[in-house]
Scaffold this motif. Structure first.
Motif, PDB file in Angstrom:
ATOM      1  N   GLU A 279      48.828  36.896  22.861  1.00 46.32           N
ATOM      2  CA  GLU A 279      48.877  38.076  21.999  1.00 46.32           C
ATOM      3  C   GLU A 279      47.861  39.144  22.401  1.00 46.32           C
ATOM      4  OE1 GLU A 279      46.195  34.982  19.965  1.00 46.32           O
ATOM      5  OE2 GLU A 279      48.013  35.055  21.205  1.00 46.32           O
ATOM      6  N   HIS A 280      46.896  38.764  23.261  1.00 53.96           N
ATOM      7  CA  HIS A 280      45.907  39.731  23.739  1.00 53.96           C
ATOM      8  C   HIS A 280      46.282  40.305  25.105  1.00 53.96           C
ATOM      9  CE1 HIS A 280      43.364  38.438  20.439  1.00 53.96           C
ATOM     10  NE2 HIS A 280      43.464  37.191  20.848  1.00 53.96           N
ATOM     11  N   GLY A 281      47.477  39.956  25.602  1.00 52.55           N
ATOM     12  CA  GLY A 281      47.905  40.450  26.898  1.00 52.55           C
ATOM     13  C   GLY A 281      47.323  39.691  28.074  1.00 52.55           C
ATOM     14  N   ARG A 282      46.719  38.521  27.816  1.00 55.89           N
ATOM     15  CA  ARG A 282      46.121  37.734  28.887  1.00 55.89           C
ATOM     16  C   ARG A 282      47.162  36.779  29.470  1.00 55.89           C
ATOM     17  NH1 ARG A 282      41.820  37.142  24.878  1.00 55.89           N
ATOM     18  NH2 ARG A 282      40.103  38.548  25.400  1.00 55.89           N
ATOM     19  N   HIS A 283      47.304  36.815  30.774  1.00 57.49           N
ATOM     20  CA  HIS A 283      48.218  35.917  31.458  1.00 57.49           C
ATOM     21  C   HIS A 283      47.549  34.555  31.618  1.00 57.49           C
ATOM     22  CE1 HIS A 283      50.851  34.387  34.694  1.00 57.49           C
ATOM     23  NE2 HIS A 283      51.750  35.203  34.184  1.00 57.49           N
ATOM     24  N   TYR A 284      48.342  33.479  31.599  1.00 55.33           N
ATOM     25  CA  TYR A 284      47.762  32.136  31.637  1.00 55.33           C
ATOM     26  C   TYR A 284      47.001  31.851  32.930  1.00 55.33           C
ATOM     27  CZ  TYR A 284      51.528  30.383  34.673  1.00 55.33           C
ATOM     28  OH  TYR A 284      52.377  30.166  35.735  1.00 55.33           O
ATOM     29  N   TRP A 285      47.239  32.619  33.994  1.00 52.31           N
ATOM     30  CA  TRP A 285      46.460  32.427  35.215  1.00 52.31           C
ATOM     31  C   TRP A 285      44.971  32.667  34.974  1.00 52.31           C
ATOM     32  CZ3 TRP A 285      48.880  34.312  40.442  1.00 52.31           C
ATOM     33  CH2 TRP A 285      50.114  33.674  40.639  1.00 52.31           C
ATOM     34  N   GLN A 286      44.640  33.367  33.905  1.00 56.89           N
ATOM     35  CA  GLN A 286      43.224  33.641  33.615  1.00 56.89           C
ATOM     36  C   GLN A 286      42.475  32.374  33.228  1.00 56.89           C
ATOM     37  OE1 GLN A 286      42.631  37.465  31.827  1.00 56.89           O
ATOM     38  NE2 GLN A 286      40.785  36.808  30.753  1.00 56.89           N
ATOM     39  N   GLN A 287      43.183  31.264  33.026  1.00 60.99           N
ATOM     40  CA  GLN A 287      42.506  29.987  32.794  1.00 60.99           C
ATOM     41  C   GLN A 287      41.901  29.435  34.080  1.00 60.99           C
ATOM     42  OE1 GLN A 287      46.070  28.085  31.322  1.00 60.99           O
ATOM     43  NE2 GLN A 287      45.368  28.204  29.204  1.00 60.99           N
ATOM     44  N   GLN A 288      42.213  30.064  35.194  1.00 63.24           N
ATOM     45  CA  GLN A 288      41.706  29.617  36.490  1.00 63.24           C
ATOM     46  C   GLN A 288      40.680  30.627  37.015  1.00 63.24           C
ATOM     47  OE1 GLN A 288      42.783  26.702  37.015  1.00 63.24           O
ATOM     48  NE2 GLN A 288      44.566  26.727  35.661  1.00 63.24           N
ATOM     49  N   MET A 289      39.844  30.195  37.957  1.00 63.04           N
ATOM     50  CA  MET A 289      38.758  31.041  38.470  1.00 63.04           C
ATOM     51  C   MET A 289      38.844  31.212  39.982  1.00 63.04           C
ATOM     52  SD  MET A 289      35.870  29.274  36.036  1.00 63.04           S
ATOM     53  CE  MET A 289      34.489  30.329  36.472  1.00 63.04           C
ATOM     54  N   ALA A 290      40.049  31.065  40.509  1.00 61.97           N
ATOM     55  CA  ALA A 290      40.229  31.105  41.956  1.00 61.97           C
ATOM     56  C   ALA A 290      40.503  32.502  42.486  1.00 61.97           C
ATOM     57  CB  ALA A 290      41.381  30.172  42.357  1.00 61.97           C
ATOM     58  N   VAL A 291      41.185  33.338  41.708  1.00 62.32           N
ATOM     59  CA  VAL A 291      41.679  34.613  42.223  1.00 62.32           C
ATOM     60  C   VAL A 291      40.582  35.577  42.673  1.00 62.32           C
ATOM     61  CG1 VAL A 291      41.850  35.914  40.052  1.00 62.32           C
ATOM     62  CG2 VAL A 291      43.542  36.275  41.869  1.00 62.32           C
ATOM     63  N   PRO A 292      39.353  35.542  42.127  1.00 61.84           N
ATOM     64  CA  PRO A 292      38.337  36.447  42.669  1.00 61.84           C
ATOM     65  C   PRO A 292      38.132  36.288  44.178  1.00 61.84           C
ATOM     66  CG  PRO A 292      37.571  35.515  40.606  1.00 61.84           C
ATOM     67  CD  PRO A 292      38.842  34.797  40.955  1.00 61.84           C
ATOM     68  N   PHE A 293      38.435  35.102  44.693  1.00 65.88           N
ATOM     69  CA  PHE A 293      38.190  34.848  46.112  1.00 65.88           C
ATOM     70  C   PHE A 293      39.460  35.001  46.947  1.00 65.88           C
ATOM     71  CE2 PHE A 293      35.188  32.567  43.438  1.00 65.88           C
ATOM     72  CZ  PHE A 293      34.090  33.362  43.709  1.00 65.88           C
TER      73      PHE A 293
END
Length: 523
Positions: free
Chosen positions: A453-467
């Motif tokens: 409901e806040h517009g957050r995609h479930y991928w945000q549960q992971q911390m890999a994408v910054p790299f």
């Protein structure tokens, strides 16, 4: 079991037929020992004559047959071709033994040196390997989890070509989510893949089939790929090692290889096995004009004391939250225990947090996906009239909507700022240590609603994408412990651009101070 040339929907997709061969059943005790062996262990056993590749392949095929109903990690069993390649490896090792004996009698040279020299061109001779379904195997169906997109490639993917040339034996192909675009492994075509450590939990995605199969002992090596954590997330959840190489170091296939977030990857159960496999698949390839020449990652120190001496006083940065990610307590517990063990080993560990915000990082990543990935996914779905899962529809819609707000030139500006922040944080250090995931365990199913409901995609549960944004940095994911749900925890080791040896050195140190080899799922 025999080679399957096509896939069927859901759980009955694996071809499985008993071929009337004279192969006997291996005892479960012997099977467990072979299943636990690493690639280096197998090569040593082959060279000494203690094991034959055919014995190993037959034993592991039996294991796949027995365990697959629990895991659903395999799309295709390559029994016929695996047995043929194993038989050829048997012959090569026997030939090396015979040639070595003649050579020793004539010239009195060292026997082991002569044998090693005769096999040096194939460092993975007879070693079984799991192929992620997205990595093309000539003559075999390729769908990436969407049956309407099925095609039959006439050439191997570059990394498959190189593995086979190095003597590796593809034994199974592993499940992926649709379009390899999820952090779980579930598809309408193949159903749900489960984690061997806890069958109620996911092995991660998109290389979740490879991760689950490695952890279950189907083979010691596997291929993966990574555009947002797809190698590192399954490595973490499955208690294995996964490596995202710097962009261009490992060749891919166009057009996906043109996306600078992605890399094809080596996965295994030890840091050194992954290093050896990476050296096999890396380097410039004619099929990928964006691939670059690559220097092999050198052999790691032979013992813990030598490793400790080389790392004494070297600094690493510990980041528990990469800014403001909300990380589960058990993941933090194992991360900090590992950092403390490294400090006791003589590594200088300092704690720092970047000025990053998880919401902003994911918005940036989805703008990138909206410009680079989602349009082609949408076109392919429309062209093939493909039926896809809701998580794919929501991924495409979310990415395209984000890209509509943020033009490509703005994503490039923001990516530069993210990279500058990482460079500043790592100043004076050889590596950064951070969690791979914010959630220690996730259910073995795709999310019903990908965007909250806040517009957050479930991928945000992971911390890999910054790299993936910091795409020239090598990143090695290694196990750290076991979380409260019985699912492994892990960390990612991020080195400076193209400084691959530093990532592997720290990985070897983590493996030394937090030994993992004896931990296996109770299947």
């Amino acid at each position: 079991m025999s080679d399957s040339r096509s896939a069927e929907p859901a759980a009955s997709h694996i071809a499985s037929s008993h071929e009337g061969t004279a192969v006997g059943r291996t005892s479960l005790a012997d099977e467990a020992q072979i299943a636990a062996a690493g690639a280096a262990d197998l090569v040593r056993a082959y060279r000494s004559g203690a094991l034959r590749p055919s014995t190993v392949v037959d034993t592991l095929l039996q294991r796949v047959d027995r365990l697959e109903p629990q895991l659903n990690a395999v799309t295709e069993v390559l029994a016929d071709s695996a047995r043929a390649r194993a038989a050829e490896a048997d012959r090569r090792y026997a030939q090396a033994d015979g040639g070595q004996a003649d050579h020793v009698n004539a010239d009195h040279v060292d026997a082991e040196a002569a044998k090693t020299s005769s096999l040096a061109s194939q460092p993975l001779l007879g070693v079984p390997v799991i192929l992620k379904e997205k990595h093309a195997l000539a003559g075999h169906a390729l769908t990436q989890g969407v049956i309407e997109l099925a095609e039959t490639p006439t050439a191997d993917h570059p990394i498959v070509e190189r593995l086979i040339a190095a003597g590796a034996v593809p034994i199974v192909r592993s499940t992926v989510p649709e379009f390899c675009a999820a952090t779980v492994t579930e598809s309408r075509q193949w159903g749900v893949t489960r984690n061997p450590w806890n069958s109620e939990c996911t092995p991660g995605g998109s290389s979740g089939g490879s991760g689950a199969a490695l952890a279950a002992g189907y083979a010691p090596l596997a291929t993966g790929s990574d555009i947002g954590g797809s190698t590192r997330i399954p490595a973490c959840y499955c208690g294995i090692v996964g490596y995202k190489a710097p962009y261009g170091v490992v060749p891919g296939l166009q057009p996906s290889s043109m996306d600078w977030y992605r890399s094809d990857s080596a996965m295994g159960r030890t840091v050194d096995d992954v290093r050896v496999m990476h050296n096999v698949i890396a380097g410039q390839h004619a099929a990928d004009q964006l691939s670059i020449p690559s220097t092999p990652v050198p052999a790691l120190p032979g013992d813990s004391a030598e490793l400790q001496a080389q790392l004494a006083g070297r600094r690493v940065v510990l980041s528990s939250r990469l800014g403001d990610y909300d990380v589960d307590a058990d993941t933090l517990r194992e991360l900090h225990a590992t950092a403390e063990a490294l400090a006791n080993f003589g590594v200088d560990v300092v704690e720092r947090e970047p000025a990053w915000h998880a919401d902003a990082l994911m918005e940036l990543a989805f703008a990138h996906y909206g410009h680079m990935l989602a349009p082609s996914m949408s076109d392919e779905i429309d062209r093939a009239h493909a039926a896809v899962s809701p998580y794919i529809t929501q991924f495409v819609e979310h990415a395209l909507a984000t890209a509509a707000r943020i033009p490509l030139h703005e994503t490039l500006r923001r990516e530069t700022a993210v990279r500058d922040e990482l460079s500043a944080m790592m100043n004076g250090a050889i590596a950064l240590l951070a969690p791979v995931t914010a959630r220690t365990a996730l259910p073995a199913q795709a999310p019903i609603n990908s965007v909250d409901e806040h517009g957050r995609h479930y991928w945000q549960q992971q911390m890999a994408v910054p790299f993936n944004i910091n795409n020239r940095c090598p990143v090695l994911a290694v196990p750290t412990g076991i979380g409260d749900a019985g699912v492994p925890t892990g960390l990612q080791i991020v080195a400076h651009p193209y400084a691959q040896n530093d990532a592997f050195m720290i990985g070897a140190a983590v493996e030394s101070v937090r030994p993992w080899a004896g931990r296996r799922p109770a299947l």
